[in-house]
Scaffold this motif. Structure first.
Motif, PDB file in Angstrom:
ATOM      1  N   VAL A 220     -71.367  34.939 133.610  1.00  0.00           N
ATOM      2  CA  VAL A 220     -70.042  34.344 133.704  1.00  0.00           C
ATOM      3  C   VAL A 220     -69.029  35.425 133.372  1.00  0.00           C
ATOM      4  O   VAL A 220     -69.182  36.146 132.387  1.00  0.00           O
ATOM      5  CB  VAL A 220     -69.909  33.156 132.719  1.00  0.00           C
ATOM      6  CG1 VAL A 220     -68.454  32.754 132.539  1.00  0.00           C
ATOM      7  CG2 VAL A 220     -70.728  31.977 133.200  1.00  0.00           C
ATOM      8  N   VAL A 221     -68.010  35.543 134.234  1.00  0.00           N
ATOM      9  CA  VAL A 221     -66.934  36.507 134.009  1.00  0.00           C
ATOM     10  C   VAL A 221     -65.654  35.724 133.747  1.00  0.00           C
ATOM     11  O   VAL A 221     -65.101  35.118 134.671  1.00  0.00           O
ATOM     12  CB  VAL A 221     -66.768  37.436 135.230  1.00  0.00           C
ATOM     13  CG1 VAL A 221     -65.555  38.338 135.049  1.00  0.00           C
ATOM     14  CG2 VAL A 221     -68.027  38.256 135.451  1.00  0.00           C
ATOM     15  N   PRO A 222     -65.175  35.709 132.513  1.00  0.00           N
ATOM     16  CA  PRO A 222     -63.925  34.967 132.242  1.00  0.00           C
ATOM     17  C   PRO A 222     -62.741  35.635 132.945  1.00  0.00           C
ATOM     18  O   PRO A 222     -62.614  36.860 132.931  1.00  0.00           O
ATOM     19  CB  PRO A 222     -63.784  35.049 130.716  1.00  0.00           C
ATOM     20  CG  PRO A 222     -65.150  35.382 130.213  1.00  0.00           C
ATOM     21  CD  PRO A 222     -65.778  36.228 131.275  1.00  0.00           C
ATOM     22  N   VAL A 223     -61.912  34.815 133.583  1.00  0.00           N
ATOM     23  CA  VAL A 223     -60.730  35.336 134.271  1.00  0.00           C
ATOM     24  C   VAL A 223     -59.490  34.656 133.718  1.00  0.00           C
ATOM     25  O   VAL A 223     -59.566  33.614 133.044  1.00  0.00           O
ATOM     26  CB  VAL A 223     -60.813  35.127 135.805  1.00  0.00           C
ATOM     27  CG1 VAL A 223     -62.031  35.840 136.369  1.00  0.00           C
ATOM     28  CG2 VAL A 223     -60.841  33.649 136.171  1.00  0.00           C
ATOM     29  N   LEU A 224     -58.337  35.244 134.021  1.00  0.00           N
ATOM     30  CA  LEU A 224     -57.083  34.678 133.543  1.00  0.00           C
ATOM     31  C   LEU A 224     -56.816  33.346 134.238  1.00  0.00           C
ATOM     32  O   LEU A 224     -57.134  33.196 135.420  1.00  0.00           O
ATOM     33  CB  LEU A 224     -55.926  35.643 133.834  1.00  0.00           C
ATOM     34  CG  LEU A 224     -55.971  36.988 133.106  1.00  0.00           C
ATOM     35  CD1 LEU A 224     -54.836  37.882 133.592  1.00  0.00           C
ATOM     36  CD2 LEU A 224     -55.874  36.784 131.593  1.00  0.00           C
ATOM     37  N   PRO A 225     -56.243  32.386 133.524  1.00  0.00           N
ATOM     38  CA  PRO A 225     -55.904  31.119 134.184  1.00  0.00           C
ATOM     39  C   PRO A 225     -54.774  31.326 135.186  1.00  0.00           C
ATOM     40  O   PRO A 225     -53.996  32.275 135.074  1.00  0.00           O
ATOM     41  CB  PRO A 225     -55.451  30.224 133.028  1.00  0.00           C
ATOM     42  CG  PRO A 225     -55.039  31.168 131.947  1.00  0.00           C
ATOM     43  CD  PRO A 225     -55.853  32.410 132.109  1.00  0.00           C
ATOM     44  N   ASP A 226     -54.723  30.462 136.175  1.00  0.00           N
ATOM     45  CA  ASP A 226     -53.632  30.484 137.143  1.00  0.00           C
ATOM     46  C   ASP A 226     -52.676  29.362 136.751  1.00  0.00           C
ATOM     47  O   ASP A 226     -53.076  28.191 136.729  1.00  0.00           O
ATOM     48  CB  ASP A 226     -54.198  30.249 138.549  1.00  0.00           C
ATOM     49  CG  ASP A 226     -53.115  30.309 139.617  1.00  0.00           C
ATOM     50  OD1 ASP A 226     -51.940  30.076 139.270  1.00  0.00           O
ATOM     51  OD2 ASP A 226     -53.447  30.581 140.781  1.00  0.00           O
ATOM     52  N   PRO A 227     -51.426  29.700 136.440  1.00  0.00           N
ATOM     53  CA  PRO A 227     -50.518  28.638 135.982  1.00  0.00           C
ATOM     54  C   PRO A 227     -50.311  27.544 137.011  1.00  0.00           C
ATOM     55  O   PRO A 227     -49.921  26.422 136.660  1.00  0.00           O
ATOM     56  CB  PRO A 227     -49.209  29.385 135.699  1.00  0.00           C
ATOM     57  CG  PRO A 227     -49.374  30.775 136.175  1.00  0.00           C
ATOM     58  CD  PRO A 227     -50.820  31.021 136.466  1.00  0.00           C
TER      59      PRO A 227
END
Lengths: 79, 478
Positions: B190-197
């Protein structure tokens, strides 16, 4: 041929254009790299591949790399 | 072994039953093992092609490491982000660029170090089903997965991910144990990514990275369970498409129920396949109105999208036939009529808004529509055309937000009767009061079409947006 189905065996199976090299070592794969003869994939009835099938496999790999498309991004259906 | 051995290598094969099981989203362990073997094979072929350009020198260390510890090297080069590196390296070489090949030396060095526990991982066990996935939050290659990566997780963030993961695994094992097993076999990291607002949660899968899921921190366990099911399907389909072309014309654009922009046929197939297991998950939660809404909505969308695919290869026809055979019996399963109405409305709403956004009437057709309307003539035979979107589109839907509120039993209006989101028409429509919605919608073509039950292409109506009587226009166009 990509996705050719062979119905001559006990159970039908689908034969890929992609060659299985998972049993080869990295040394085997890279120590004597030579160009592979071109031409379309030959229909191999006994399962063994030849230079044409390998060339076709590598061309298909190159096509995939050249047309990678976008990463498949989806939004979670969180409620 | 020599290049003769390479030329003697055999093609990958799948039994017909295995291909059908993949199409149905029910592969067994041996079929997944075959896919994983083919992905290892892909990475090895990429190395072969890299060596063909740069020569075998940069691979010497790796070949030596493999002789000392073949299993460990195989494990490392089978990893998803190695596939990302190898594909990227070869693309650079073919483009005449000069990529850094020292990654191969790094892999060789890693292979010589005794195996250690990964720095960060997520683990869960429920009813004898266990799963372990690495958390890759520092590898620079993760930037190539298609979404901006999050910074490395701190201890508190990792603990939060673990809590959500534990609960998500319990949900999956309880609801869809066979799918949970497939997920545990396929998912590597799993690669955590930034949330998309602009989105509730976002996730992505790269065709170069079998078994990697890029995903923003989930809102809750259900969102993570659904997101992992969804992305695992993308990985599996990517692996199938590595072996077999499924579509003769994969780039043909069309409607996807999951996107607001026109999608190529290959993307529509991906959507249907990803939502097959998502729908199966919701299907098991028959007492939850929200889950039933998702089930009713996506069973129809998957069936329609898969059933609408054209120009399938023989392998594609076999795969898609199995997919549709899996989902179509679900269409007959009972769902609460109120929930079914909202699900059907949500699907039709999305389709109409998609048409309004992506299909356009050319200037001559628009002139003819206006002239005929003003002349009081019958509707002329004017059609619209699809325009490819310049980029991915994401459109918020107030009606969908209100639908979710309605199904949760939350209020739709504030203390003075004002809508908490959307318009008075939206609130009336979601409550099932079509007459009130028709009265309340002043200028929302899609809302009017939905509430009035009109069979009208909204992009044709939009040509007459400057005209005053919208209901009369919709009647004229019907």
């Amino acid at each position: 041929m990509d996705g050719a189905v062979n119905t001559t065996g006990a159970t039908p199976e689908w034969r890929s254009a992609m060659i299985d090299v998972s049993g080869l070592s990295i040394g085997d794969l890279t120590s004597k790299v030579t160009s592979v003869p071109g031409g379309d994939a030959a229909d191999d009835t006994d399962g063994a591949t030849n230079g044409n099938a390998l060339a076709h496999c590598l061309r298909r790999l190159a096509d995939d790399l050249a047309n990678p498309g976008e990463p498949i991004a989806g939004f979670n259906s969180a409620l | 072994m020599s290049t003769a051995a390479l030329a003697d290598a055999r093609p990958h094969r799948l039994s017909d039953a295995a291909l059908a099981s993949l199409g149905a989203g029910r592969p067994d362990r041996s079929t997944i093992a075959e896919l994983k073997k083919s992905q290892l094979s892909r990475n090895l072929l990429l190395l072969h092609e890299i060596a063909a350009v740069v020569g075998p020198g940069p691979l010497t260390d790796l070949a030596e490491a493999e002789r000392a510890n073949p299993a460990r090297v195989r494990e490392l080069i089978a990893r998803p982000l190695f596939g990302v590196w190898a594909a990227s390296c070869l693309r650079d070489l073919q483009a005449g660029r000069n990529p850094d090949v020292s990654h191969l030396t790094d892999i060789a060095r890693a292979a010589r170090i005794p195996r250690q526990q990964p720095d960060k991982s997520l683990r869960a066990n429920h009813n004898g089903h266990s799963i372990t996935v690495r958390v890759d939050d520092s590898n620079p290659l993760r930037e190539k997965l298609g979404l901006p990566p999050a910074p490395p997780l701190d201890a508190e963030q990792l603990a939060r991910w673990q809590r959500t993961f534990t609960e998500a695994w319990r949900l999956l094992v309880t609801s869809v144990p066979a799918d949970a097993e497939v997920l545990a076999t396929v998912l590597d990291c799993v690669v955590p990514v930034l949330p998309d607002p602009a989105a509730r949660g976002i996730s992505a899968t790269s065709a170069d990275a079998f078994g990697a899921v890029a995903i923003s921190e989930p809102a809750d366990a259900t969102a993570l369970a659904v997101g992992l099911l969804h992305e695992t399907q993308h990985s599996i389909l990517n692996a199938v498409q590595y072996l077999f072309d499924l579509l003769d014309k994969p780039a043909t654009l069309g409607y996807s129920p999951w996107r607001d922009d026109p999608r190529p046929a290959s993307g529509i197939l991906h959507g249907a396949y990803a939502y097959l297991t998502v729908t199966r998950f919701w299907r098991t939660r028959s007492t939850d109105p929200l889950a039933q809404f998702e089930f009713a909505r996506w069973r129809a969308a998957v069936s329609d999208a898969a059933g609408g695919l054209r120009d399938l290869t023989p392998a594609g026809a076999r795969f898609v036939a199995a997919l549709t055979a899996e989902v179509r019996p679900w269409l007959d399963e009972p769902v609460d009529p109120g929930v079914l109405r909202l699900a059907g409305s949500a699907n039709r709403d999305h389709y109409l808004r998609w048409r309004l956004r992506n299909r356009h009437v050319d200037p001559a057709g628009a002139r003819e529509l206006r002239r005929a309307w003003h002349a009081g003539e019958a509707r002329p035979n004017v059609t619209s055309e699809l325009r490819p979107a310049p980029k991915r589109a994401l459109e918020a839907s107030a009606r969908l937000d209100l639908t979710h509120r309605f199904l949760r039993g939350d209020p739709l209006t504030g203390p003075r009767g004002e809508p908490l989101t959307g318009s008075d028409g939206d609130v009336a429509y979601v409550r099932g009061d079509a007459a009130a919605a028709l009265r309340a919608y002043p200028d929302d073509w899609v809302g009017l079409i939905l509430a009035g039950g009109f069979d009208v292409a909204p992009e044709l109506a939009a040509v007459l947006s400057d005209e005053p009587d919208r209901l009369a226009i919709l009647g004229w166009l019907s």
